[in-house]
Scaffold this motif. Structure first.
Motif, PDB file in Angstrom:
ATOM      1  N   PHE A 162     -19.314  -0.203 -31.346  1.00 51.70           N
ATOM      2  CA  PHE A 162     -20.225  -1.153 -30.704  1.00 51.70           C
ATOM      3  C   PHE A 162     -21.654  -0.930 -31.169  1.00 51.70           C
ATOM      4  O   PHE A 162     -22.050   0.188 -31.520  1.00 51.70           O
ATOM      5  CB  PHE A 162     -20.133  -1.062 -29.175  1.00 51.70           C
ATOM      6  N   THR A 163     -22.409  -2.010 -31.174  1.00 48.30           N
ATOM      7  CA  THR A 163     -23.798  -1.954 -31.612  1.00 48.30           C
ATOM      8  C   THR A 163     -24.654  -1.203 -30.589  1.00 48.30           C
ATOM      9  O   THR A 163     -24.460  -1.345 -29.375  1.00 48.30           O
ATOM     10  CB  THR A 163     -24.348  -3.374 -31.850  1.00 48.30           C
ATOM     11  N   PRO A 164     -25.604  -0.363 -31.054  1.00 48.23           N
ATOM     12  CA  PRO A 164     -26.387   0.456 -30.113  1.00 48.23           C
ATOM     13  C   PRO A 164     -27.370  -0.331 -29.255  1.00 48.23           C
ATOM     14  O   PRO A 164     -27.815   0.178 -28.225  1.00 48.23           O
ATOM     15  CB  PRO A 164     -27.122   1.441 -31.023  1.00 48.23           C
ATOM     16  N   VAL A 165     -27.694  -1.537 -29.670  1.00 41.60           N
ATOM     17  CA  VAL A 165     -28.617  -2.378 -28.891  1.00 41.60           C
ATOM     18  C   VAL A 165     -28.000  -3.762 -28.778  1.00 41.60           C
ATOM     19  O   VAL A 165     -27.541  -4.332 -29.781  1.00 41.60           O
ATOM     20  CB  VAL A 165     -30.012  -2.465 -29.558  1.00 41.60           C
ATOM     21  N   TRP A 166     -27.984  -4.304 -27.584  1.00 37.62           N
ATOM     22  CA  TRP A 166     -27.441  -5.649 -27.370  1.00 37.62           C
ATOM     23  C   TRP A 166     -28.421  -6.452 -26.539  1.00 37.62           C
ATOM     24  O   TRP A 166     -28.807  -6.042 -25.451  1.00 37.62           O
ATOM     25  CB  TRP A 166     -26.085  -5.586 -26.669  1.00 37.62           C
ATOM     26  N   HIS A 174     -22.442   7.326 -26.212  1.00 41.97           N
ATOM     27  CA  HIS A 174     -22.004   7.649 -27.565  1.00 41.97           C
ATOM     28  C   HIS A 174     -20.625   7.071 -27.831  1.00 41.97           C
ATOM     29  O   HIS A 174     -20.320   6.674 -28.954  1.00 41.97           O
ATOM     30  CB  HIS A 174     -21.976   9.166 -27.769  1.00 41.97           C
ATOM     31  N   VAL A 175     -19.809   7.052 -26.798  1.00 46.15           N
ATOM     32  CA  VAL A 175     -18.441   6.570 -26.929  1.00 46.15           C
ATOM     33  C   VAL A 175     -17.983   6.010 -25.596  1.00 46.15           C
ATOM     34  O   VAL A 175     -18.370   6.515 -24.531  1.00 46.15           O
ATOM     35  CB  VAL A 175     -17.499   7.711 -27.405  1.00 46.15           C
ATOM     36  N   GLY A 176     -17.208   4.938 -25.650  1.00 49.05           N
ATOM     37  CA  GLY A 176     -16.667   4.329 -24.445  1.00 49.05           C
ATOM     38  C   GLY A 176     -15.160   4.483 -24.396  1.00 49.05           C
ATOM     39  O   GLY A 176     -14.476   4.355 -25.413  1.00 49.05           O
ATOM     40  N   MET A 177     -14.649   4.759 -23.183  1.00 48.88           N
ATOM     41  CA  MET A 177     -13.207   4.828 -22.932  1.00 48.88           C
ATOM     42  C   MET A 177     -12.822   3.549 -22.196  1.00 48.88           C
ATOM     43  O   MET A 177     -13.216   3.340 -21.036  1.00 48.88           O
ATOM     44  CB  MET A 177     -12.858   6.024 -22.033  1.00 48.88           C
ATOM     45  N   LEU A 178     -12.091   2.667 -22.868  1.00 46.57           N
ATOM     46  CA  LEU A 178     -11.752   1.370 -22.279  1.00 46.57           C
ATOM     47  C   LEU A 178     -10.292   1.346 -21.836  1.00 46.57           C
ATOM     48  O   LEU A 178      -9.407   1.846 -22.538  1.00 46.57           O
ATOM     49  CB  LEU A 178     -12.006   0.243 -23.278  1.00 46.57           C
ATOM     50  N   TYR A 179     -10.087   0.761 -20.665  1.00 49.27           N
ATOM     51  CA  TYR A 179      -8.742   0.696 -20.092  1.00 49.27           C
ATOM     52  C   TYR A 179      -8.699  -0.452 -19.099  1.00 49.27           C
ATOM     53  O   TYR A 179      -9.720  -1.043 -18.736  1.00 49.27           O
ATOM     54  CB  TYR A 179      -8.388   2.015 -19.392  1.00 49.27           C
ATOM     55  N   HIS A 180      -7.490  -0.762 -18.636  1.00 48.29           N
ATOM     56  CA  HIS A 180      -7.293  -1.818 -17.644  1.00 48.29           C
ATOM     57  C   HIS A 180      -6.459  -1.242 -16.503  1.00 48.29           C
ATOM     58  O   HIS A 180      -6.995  -0.634 -15.586  1.00 48.29           O
ATOM     59  CB  HIS A 180      -6.635  -3.035 -18.295  1.00 48.29           C
ATOM     60  N   HIS A 181      -5.132  -1.378 -16.588  1.00 48.20           N
ATOM     61  CA  HIS A 181      -4.279  -0.914 -15.496  1.00 48.20           C
ATOM     62  C   HIS A 181      -3.980   0.583 -15.557  1.00 48.20           C
ATOM     63  O   HIS A 181      -3.723   1.197 -14.522  1.00 48.20           O
ATOM     64  CB  HIS A 181      -2.953  -1.690 -15.503  1.00 48.20           C
ATOM     65  N   ASP A 182      -3.979   1.164 -16.743  1.00 42.28           N
ATOM     66  CA  ASP A 182      -3.582   2.561 -16.924  1.00 42.28           C
ATOM     67  C   ASP A 182      -4.757   3.337 -17.500  1.00 42.28           C
ATOM     68  O   ASP A 182      -5.090   3.196 -18.676  1.00 42.28           O
ATOM     69  CB  ASP A 182      -2.366   2.637 -17.855  1.00 42.28           C
ATOM     70  N   ALA A 183      -5.368   4.172 -16.676  1.00 44.45           N
ATOM     71  CA  ALA A 183      -6.573   4.902 -17.084  1.00 44.45           C
ATOM     72  C   ALA A 183      -6.274   6.345 -17.476  1.00 44.45           C
ATOM     73  O   ALA A 183      -7.203   7.112 -17.759  1.00 44.45           O
ATOM     74  CB  ALA A 183      -7.596   4.889 -15.947  1.00 44.45           C
ATOM     75  N   ARG A 184      -5.017   6.755 -17.537  1.00 44.77           N
ATOM     76  CA  ARG A 184      -4.703   8.177 -17.713  1.00 44.77           C
ATOM     77  C   ARG A 184      -5.325   8.781 -18.974  1.00 44.77           C
ATOM     78  O   ARG A 184      -6.045   9.791 -18.902  1.00 44.77           O
ATOM     79  CB  ARG A 184      -3.179   8.376 -17.740  1.00 44.77           C
ATOM     80  N   LEU A 185      -5.068   8.192 -20.116  1.00 53.78           N
ATOM     81  CA  LEU A 185      -5.582   8.768 -21.353  1.00 53.78           C
ATOM     82  C   LEU A 185      -7.088   8.579 -21.459  1.00 53.78           C
ATOM     83  O   LEU A 185      -7.803   9.464 -21.940  1.00 53.78           O
ATOM     84  CB  LEU A 185      -4.879   8.147 -22.563  1.00 53.78           C
ATOM     85  N   ALA A 186      -7.586   7.442 -20.995  1.00 52.12           N
ATOM     86  CA  ALA A 186      -9.034   7.203 -21.033  1.00 52.12           C
ATOM     87  C   ALA A 186      -9.784   8.271 -20.242  1.00 52.12           C
ATOM     88  O   ALA A 186     -10.802   8.813 -20.707  1.00 52.12           O
ATOM     89  CB  ALA A 186      -9.342   5.815 -20.473  1.00 52.12           C
ATOM     90  N   LEU A 187      -9.293   8.600 -19.051  1.00 52.19           N
ATOM     91  CA  LEU A 187      -9.973   9.589 -18.219  1.00 52.19           C
ATOM     92  C   LEU A 187      -9.825  10.990 -18.796  1.00 52.19           C
ATOM     93  O   LEU A 187     -10.784  11.782 -18.781  1.00 52.19           O
ATOM     94  CB  LEU A 187      -9.419   9.542 -16.791  1.00 52.19           C
ATOM     95  N   GLY A 198     -23.893  17.457 -25.295  1.00 53.85           N
ATOM     96  CA  GLY A 198     -24.725  16.299 -25.606  1.00 53.85           C
ATOM     97  C   GLY A 198     -24.000  14.986 -25.725  1.00 53.85           C
ATOM     98  O   GLY A 198     -24.631  13.963 -26.017  1.00 53.85           O
ATOM     99  N   THR A 199     -22.693  14.957 -25.508  1.00 54.77           N
ATOM    100  CA  THR A 199     -21.922  13.718 -25.680  1.00 54.77           C
ATOM    101  C   THR A 199     -21.971  12.880 -24.407  1.00 54.77           C
ATOM    102  O   THR A 199     -21.620  13.355 -23.323  1.00 54.77           O
ATOM    103  CB  THR A 199     -20.459  14.024 -26.047  1.00 54.77           C
ATOM    104  N   VAL A 200     -22.392  11.633 -24.544  1.00 54.00           N
ATOM    105  CA  VAL A 200     -22.503  10.713 -23.410  1.00 54.00           C
ATOM    106  C   VAL A 200     -21.316   9.758 -23.454  1.00 54.00           C
ATOM    107  O   VAL A 200     -21.165   8.992 -24.406  1.00 54.00           O
ATOM    108  CB  VAL A 200     -23.831   9.926 -23.446  1.00 54.00           C
ATOM    109  N   VAL A 201     -20.499   9.805 -22.425  1.00 51.34           N
ATOM    110  CA  VAL A 201     -19.272   9.023 -22.371  1.00 51.34           C
ATOM    111  C   VAL A 201     -19.405   7.920 -21.327  1.00 51.34           C
ATOM    112  O   VAL A 201     -19.890   8.151 -20.220  1.00 51.34           O
ATOM    113  CB  VAL A 201     -18.057   9.911 -22.023  1.00 51.34           C
TER     114      VAL A 201
END
Length: 262
Positions: A162-166, A174-187, A198-201
């Motif tokens: 994703f672009t750093p400025v929108w 720094h990184v996004g964890m995207l999920y819908h019904h099942d958040a297990r791996l994202a979390l 220093g990593t911002v999630v």
């Protein structure tokens, strides 16, 4: 999209000497990890005359997910993981959008008018769907079916950036964890990344996943019941080789211990 038929749509969209709609890398990969990259390329078939855009516009974030293809390739190689990559720009047709939604073929993106999409009619849209969207997703389905048939477990990772400025607003993640019904791996992956100094999630940042706005995770992850996550890495962090290598190595280190859940 107007309804007028167009004889151009009866001509091949992709010439015989151009890349096919999808590449499969390491089809026999031993890892449970199964990678897909929906927006790997900013290429446009010659028949579409670059969609009327100069190269510098197509190579911006509107045309593809900058750095995602390189991170995917590196991660695939490091973990011996199968990777399916889409070979044409999201501006031709977005392979992570249901084909019926308005921005499946965008007429404008981040304020940039896409001339080649201004008068796309039903026949044109159908041609793009059949030439690019359907074969790409068929390749994913075929690989997952083959893995299931041979008893190989699959954990689906969709790699995006994703672009750093929108719209003038900086995005701090720094990184996004995207999920819908099942958040297990994202979390789980998010928590592991947060332990890296220093990593911002972000969680469902800067986007979230829904059946209306997304295709790959709902269809190939949720409908199959696979453990899955959609990764969004900020583009300025993976715009060069050093950043790409860093993020691929980081994910390759963290993911193997997270790929089994009850």
């Amino acid at each position: 999209m107007n309804n007028t038929s167009d004889p151009i749509a009866s001509q091949p969209l992709i010439a015989a000497d151009e890349p096919g709609p999808a590449d499969v890398i390491l089809a026999d990969g031993s890892s449970p990890l199964f990678l897909i990259c929906d927006h790997a390329s900013c290429a446009v078939p010659r028949s579409l005359s670059a969609l009327g855009l100069p190269d510098d516009e197509r190579r911006r974030h509107i045309g593809w997910d900058i750095g995602a293809a390189e991170v995917s390739r590196l991660l695939s190689a490091q973990l011996d993981a199968t990777l399916v990559m889409q070979n044409y720009s999201r501006l031709v047709i977005d392979c992570n959008r249901p084909p019926q939604v308005a921005d499946s073929i965008a007429q404008c993106s981040d304020g940039v008018v896409i001339p080649g999409n201004a008068s796309v009619n039903i026949a044109d849209a159908e041609q793009r769907r059949r030439a690019i969207f359907e074969p790409y997703h068929a390749a994913i389905t075929a690989q997952l079916d083959a893995r299931e048939a041979r008893g190989q477990h699959s954990v689906l990772i969709a790699v995006h950036s994703f672009t750093p400025v929108w719209q003038g607003k900086a995005r701090p993640w720094h990184v996004g964890m995207l999920y819908h019904h099942d958040a297990r791996l994202a979390l789980a992956l998010g928590a592991a990344l947060e332990r890296e100094p220093g990593t911002v999630v972000g969680y469902n940042e800067p986007y979230d996943v829904s059946d209306e706005s997304d295709y790959s995770i709902p269809v190939h992850g949720e409908q199959r019941g696979l453990l899955h996550v959609e990764l969004e890495i900020r583009q300025d962090l993976i715009a060069n080789e050093a950043g790409q290598q860093y993020w691929a190595a980081l994910l390759a280190r963290l993911l193997p211990s997270l790929m089994t859940f009850p």
